[in-house]
Design an enzyme around this catalytic site. Sequence first.
Site, PDB file in Angstrom:
ATOM      1  N   TYR A   1       2.384  24.212 -11.856  1.00 16.55           N
ATOM      2  CA  TYR A   1       1.300  23.584 -12.263  1.00 16.55           C
ATOM      3  C   TYR A   1       0.438  24.571 -13.383  1.00 16.55           C
ATOM      4  CZ  TYR A   1      -3.515  21.319 -12.536  1.00 16.55           C
ATOM      5  OH  TYR A   1      -4.673  20.423 -12.931  1.00 16.55           O
TER       6      TYR A   1
ATOM      7  N   LYS B   1       4.110  20.685 -14.812  1.00 16.09           N
ATOM      8  CA  LYS B   1       2.926  19.903 -15.031  1.00 16.09           C
ATOM      9  C   LYS B   1       1.971  20.834 -16.133  1.00 16.09           C
ATOM     10  CE  LYS B   1      -1.553  17.889 -13.325  1.00 16.09           C
ATOM     11  NZ  LYS B   1      -2.550  18.021 -12.203  1.00 16.09           N
TER      12      LYS B   1
END
Length: 297
Positions: free
Chosen positions: A133, A161
């Site tokens: 992330y 992400k």
Amino acid sequence: MWHGVYPAVTTQFAEDLSLDLPACQRVQTALVDDGVDGLVLLGTVGENNSLLPDEKRAVLRTAVEALRGRTVLVTGVSELSTDRAVQFAQDAEKIGVDALMVLPAMVYVPKPEELYAHFKAIAEATSLPIMLYNNPPAYRVTIDLDTLERLAPLKNIVAVKESAPDPRRFTDIINRLGDRYKLLAGLDDVALEGLLLGASGWISGLTSAFPRESVELVRAVDRGDWEQARRIYRWFMPLLHLDAEHDLVQSIKLAEQIMGRGSERVRMPRLPLSGQRRAEVTAMVEKCAATQPTLKA
């Protein structure tokens, strides 16, 4: 996995702010019923760092009990230290989730060598697929391209992400690393740009309030119907901007409550929106609700 719409699911609390597991289950199940492709539990919107260790594991067990086999379950791994992150990843695997979304260690801003070592330790401690992330505005850390390249030999790190506000990151990652990582758009108000530039899916905050429109936006992209995708995106954009603000959790939970899908209750240090900000967000949600676009069957 890693395709379509994955809402960043909220964590629900009772009036006394204790964990409300039946309400969590209702929110999770309703999103799956509305056609999302997976759920991201215990992310930023899930208030991961406001939960006690046992509460985090209880949220995961509740989701697995309700939804195993119906959808993909991804959990955030957001801990203060690497050893705690390793333990949580291993516990999540035992509980039965399908994948991990791994964040840098909270609070401490690492050097690239430390960031690499953190992610490597977690990856080597679990067999689950991992999505990294990257969210520099929220967590003050950029997962740079050199680090992504160093991590490439770790086969269970499979996706990123991408929540940097600059969509050029998608092209830079692909140019440097080809198709080594699946990319997912992680910032709502540049989601369509990310999908255009090569993201295979969208991890979305505002999907918690408007799931069917979110699903249709990505389906429109998949079938090349850019007119429909732009129409939904333009309708949605005032709310999508909320995902880039520091009070995104409160705004998303308020939107969810207005749409009859959950409660706005949050744990301190967050407080529910009040005053002018609450009125602004309420008006935006109500306008979106009154002008929902026609969706194709």
